[in-house]
Design an enzyme around this catalytic site. Sequence first.
Site, PDB file in Angstrom:
ATOM      1  N   PHE A   1     -15.487   3.586   7.341  1.00  8.82           N
ATOM      2  CA  PHE A   1     -14.115   3.961   6.965  1.00  8.82           C
ATOM      3  C   PHE A   1     -13.888   3.926   5.454  1.00  8.82           C
ATOM      4  O   PHE A   1     -12.766   4.170   4.992  1.00  8.82           O
ATOM      5  CB  PHE A   1     -13.093   3.067   7.681  1.00  8.82           C
ATOM      6  CG  PHE A   1     -13.262   1.586   7.410  1.00  8.82           C
ATOM      7  CD1 PHE A   1     -12.712   1.001   6.272  1.00  8.82           C
ATOM      8  CD2 PHE A   1     -13.959   0.776   8.304  1.00  8.82           C
ATOM      9  CE1 PHE A   1     -12.856  -0.360   6.023  1.00  8.82           C
ATOM     10  CE2 PHE A   1     -14.115  -0.583   8.057  1.00  8.82           C
ATOM     11  CZ  PHE A   1     -13.565  -1.151   6.906  1.00  8.82           C
TER      12      PHE A   1
ATOM     13  N   TYR B   1     -12.337  -2.274  -3.286  1.00  2.82           N
ATOM     14  CA  TYR B   1     -12.848  -2.336  -1.917  1.00  2.82           C
ATOM     15  C   TYR B   1     -14.382  -2.301  -1.867  1.00  2.82           C
ATOM     16  O   TYR B   1     -14.952  -1.945  -0.832  1.00  2.82           O
ATOM     17  CB  TYR B   1     -12.254  -1.195  -1.079  1.00  2.82           C
ATOM     18  CG  TYR B   1     -10.829  -1.448  -0.627  1.00  2.82           C
ATOM     19  CD1 TYR B   1     -10.488  -2.600   0.087  1.00  2.82           C
ATOM     20  CD2 TYR B   1      -9.815  -0.528  -0.882  1.00  2.82           C
ATOM     21  CE1 TYR B   1      -9.190  -2.833   0.519  1.00  2.82           C
ATOM     22  CE2 TYR B   1      -8.503  -0.755  -0.454  1.00  2.82           C
ATOM     23  CZ  TYR B   1      -8.200  -1.901   0.260  1.00  2.82           C
ATOM     24  OH  TYR B   1      -6.919  -2.120   0.686  1.00  2.82           O
TER      25      TYR B   1
ATOM     26  N   THR C   1      -5.405  -7.976  10.310  1.00  6.79           N
ATOM     27  CA  THR C   1      -5.724  -6.689   9.670  1.00  6.79           C
ATOM     28  C   THR C   1      -5.249  -5.518  10.524  1.00  6.79           C
ATOM     29  O   THR C   1      -4.661  -4.566  10.011  1.00  6.79           O
ATOM     30  CB  THR C   1      -7.254  -6.584   9.450  1.00  6.79           C
ATOM     31  OG1 THR C   1      -7.662  -7.691   8.635  1.00  6.79           O
ATOM     32  CG2 THR C   1      -7.633  -5.283   8.786  1.00  6.79           C
TER      33      THR C   1
ATOM     34  N   GLU D   1      -9.429  -9.897  -8.032  1.00  8.42           N
ATOM     35  CA  GLU D   1      -8.454  -8.818  -7.860  1.00  8.42           C
ATOM     36  C   GLU D   1      -7.340  -8.904  -8.909  1.00  8.42           C
ATOM     37  O   GLU D   1      -6.894  -7.886  -9.427  1.00  8.42           O
ATOM     38  CB  GLU D   1      -7.904  -8.858  -6.429  1.00  8.42           C
ATOM     39  CG  GLU D   1      -8.978  -8.472  -5.409  1.00  8.42           C
ATOM     40  CD  GLU D   1      -8.615  -8.765  -3.966  1.00  8.42           C
ATOM     41  OE1 GLU D   1      -7.497  -9.259  -3.699  1.00  8.42           O
ATOM     42  OE2 GLU D   1      -9.469  -8.502  -3.086  1.00  8.42           O
TER      43      GLU D   1
ATOM     44  N   LYS E   1       0.842  -1.204   0.000  1.00  9.47           N
ATOM     45  CA  LYS E   1       0.000   0.000   0.000  1.00  9.47           C
ATOM     46  C   LYS E   1       0.883   1.262   0.000  1.00  9.47           C
ATOM     47  O   LYS E   1       2.110   1.172   0.209  1.00  9.47           O
ATOM     48  CB  LYS E   1      -0.921  -0.040   1.222  1.00  9.47           C
ATOM     49  CG  LYS E   1      -1.945  -1.195   1.193  1.00  9.47           C
ATOM     50  CD  LYS E   1      -2.857  -1.106   2.400  1.00  9.47           C
ATOM     51  CE  LYS E   1      -3.887  -2.220   2.424  1.00  9.47           C
ATOM     52  NZ  LYS E   1      -4.809  -2.092   3.580  1.00  9.47           N
TER      53      LYS E   1
ATOM     54  N   ARG F   1       2.643  -7.093   9.050  1.00  7.15           N
ATOM     55  CA  ARG F   1       1.947  -6.040   9.805  1.00  7.15           C
ATOM     56  C   ARG F   1       2.429  -5.991  11.251  1.00  7.15           C
ATOM     57  O   ARG F   1       2.506  -4.927  11.859  1.00  7.15           O
ATOM     58  CB  ARG F   1       0.443  -6.272   9.725  1.00  7.15           C
ATOM     59  CG  ARG F   1      -0.139  -5.954   8.336  1.00  7.15           C
ATOM     60  CD  ARG F   1      -1.503  -6.562   8.147  1.00  7.15           C
ATOM     61  NE  ARG F   1      -2.204  -6.070   6.968  1.00  7.15           N
ATOM     62  CZ  ARG F   1      -3.347  -6.580   6.516  1.00  7.15           C
ATOM     63  NH1 ARG F   1      -3.912  -7.595   7.156  1.00  7.15           N
ATOM     64  NH2 ARG F   1      -3.927  -6.095   5.436  1.00  7.15           N
TER      65      ARG F   1
ATOM     66  N   ARG G   1      -1.641 -14.611   3.581  1.00  3.35           N
ATOM     67  CA  ARG G   1      -2.413 -13.933   4.626  1.00  3.35           C
ATOM     68  C   ARG G   1      -1.758 -14.148   6.000  1.00  3.35           C
ATOM     69  O   ARG G   1      -1.704 -13.235   6.822  1.00  3.35           O
ATOM     70  CB  ARG G   1      -3.859 -14.460   4.655  1.00  3.35           C
ATOM     71  CG  ARG G   1      -4.671 -14.141   3.420  1.00  3.35           C
ATOM     72  CD  ARG G   1      -5.242 -12.762   3.397  1.00  3.35           C
ATOM     73  NE  ARG G   1      -6.122 -12.489   4.514  1.00  3.35           N
ATOM     74  CZ  ARG G   1      -6.801 -11.345   4.648  1.00  3.35           C
ATOM     75  NH1 ARG G   1      -6.686 -10.384   3.744  1.00  3.35           N
ATOM     76  NH2 ARG G   1      -7.572 -11.138   5.686  1.00  3.35           N
TER      77      ARG G   1
ATOM     78  N   HIS H   1      -1.857  -5.382   1.273  1.00  2.00           N
ATOM     79  CA  HIS H   1      -3.143  -6.035   0.992  1.00  2.00           C
ATOM     80  C   HIS H   1      -2.862  -7.423   0.422  1.00  2.00           C
ATOM     81  O   HIS H   1      -1.907  -7.602  -0.333  1.00  2.00           O
ATOM     82  CB  HIS H   1      -3.951  -5.237  -0.050  1.00  2.00           C
ATOM     83  CG  HIS H   1      -5.113  -6.022  -0.575  1.00  2.00           C
ATOM     84  ND1 HIS H   1      -6.318  -6.089   0.080  1.00  2.00           N
ATOM     85  CD2 HIS H   1      -5.235  -6.836  -1.661  1.00  2.00           C
ATOM     86  CE1 HIS H   1      -7.135  -6.889  -0.587  1.00  2.00           C
ATOM     87  NE2 HIS H   1      -6.502  -7.364  -1.657  1.00  2.00           N
TER      88      HIS H   1
HETATM   89  P1  IDP Z   1      -7.686  -7.124   5.123  1.00  2.00           P
HETATM   90  O1  IDP Z   1      -6.920  -6.008   4.420  1.00  2.00           O
HETATM   91  O2  IDP Z   1      -6.872  -7.733   6.236  1.00  2.00           O
HETATM   92  O3  IDP Z   1      -8.262  -8.134   4.166  1.00  2.00           O
HETATM   93  P2  IDP Z   1     -10.371  -5.983   5.389  1.00  2.00           P
HETATM   94  O4  IDP Z   1     -11.313  -6.274   6.503  1.00  2.00           O
HETATM   95  O5  IDP Z   1     -10.685  -6.525   4.027  1.00  2.00           O
HETATM   96  O6  IDP Z   1      -8.915  -6.431   5.864  1.00  2.00           O
HETATM   97  O7  IDP Z   1     -10.258  -4.408   5.292  1.00  2.00           O
HETATM   98  C1  IDP Z   1      -9.641  -3.775   4.203  1.00  2.00           C
HETATM   99  C2  IDP Z   1      -8.770  -2.646   4.697  1.00  2.00           C
HETATM  100  O8  IDP Z   1      -9.601  -1.630   5.246  1.00  2.00           O
HETATM  101  C3  IDP Z   1      -7.813  -3.030   5.806  1.00  2.00           C
HETATM  102  O9  IDP Z   1      -6.602  -3.566   5.327  1.00  2.00           O
HETATM  103  C4  IDP Z   1      -7.604  -1.713   6.525  1.00  2.00           C
HETATM  104  O10 IDP Z   1      -6.560  -0.949   5.923  1.00  2.00           O
HETATM  105  C5  IDP Z   1      -8.926  -1.009   6.316  1.00  2.00           C
HETATM  106  N1  IDP Z   1      -9.750  -1.126   7.522  1.00  2.00           N
HETATM  107  C6  IDP Z   1     -10.380  -2.238   7.965  1.00  2.00           C
HETATM  108  N2  IDP Z   1     -11.045  -1.983   9.112  1.00  2.00           N
HETATM  109  C7  IDP Z   1     -10.843  -0.675   9.369  1.00  2.00           C
HETATM  110  C8  IDP Z   1     -11.280   0.195  10.423  1.00  2.00           C
HETATM  111  O11 IDP Z   1     -12.000  -0.192  11.359  1.00  2.00           O
HETATM  112  N3  IDP Z   1     -10.836   1.488  10.349  1.00  2.00           N
HETATM  113  C9  IDP Z   1     -10.047   1.949   9.331  1.00  2.00           C
HETATM  114  N4  IDP Z   1      -9.609   1.156   8.339  1.00  2.00           N
HETATM  115  C10 IDP Z   1     -10.009  -0.130   8.350  1.00  2.00           C
END
Ligand code: IDP
Length: 148
Positions: free
Chosen positions: A57, A49, A91, A126, A9, A102, A85, A115
């Site tokens: 968010f 997304y 996350t 994707e 990212k 992370r 993963r 990501h």
């Molecule tokens: P992932 O990237 O681990 O698959 P997802 O739930 O698909 O997680 O969320 C996508 C992205 O959205 C996350 O990587 C993170 O950067 C962002 N994100 C997820 N939850 C939140 C939140 O509660 N606040 C702000 N950003 C969030």
Amino acid sequence: MEKTFLMVKPDGVQRGLIGEIVSRFEKKGFQLVGAKLMTISKELAEQHYGEHKERPFFGDLVEFITSGPVFAMVWQGENVIHTARQMMGSTNPKDAVQGTIRGDFGLTVGKNIIHGSDSTESAEREISLFFKDAELEEYSKLINSWIY
Ligand code: IDP
């Protein structure tokens, strides 16, 4: 062979983590089959997304992911979707164990560096969103006979 979509990212690119991240997947034994540095359009970000569009968010996420170049990649290998993963970590970096990307490099969920596709369906979706077929290389590596 299974393929996944991974992306450093904008925060990871700015922090100079492309090499570190590529290196981890290479050392694990996975094979890079496509890669490019690119700036994501708002349209592509909203598609990518799309599943989060009702989340509070979503706006910040789209703004962040389009704020600077990302390093988009396709990797292949046995069980690469799940293993990538695991290598990324949770996350939210505060929950990610040390030794994961992370866990080692991130502090906040909004800037969590990488990501990675979370299922076979999202990997296919994707990969085709970010890469044309002609941008993916098919090649064999002799080292694979020492990995598999
Ligand atoms: P992932 O990237 O681990 O698959 P997802 O739930 O698909 O997680 O969320 C996508 C992205 O959205 C996350 O990587 C993170 O950067 C962002 N994100 C997820 N939850 C939140 C939140 O509660 N606040 C702000 N950003 C969030």
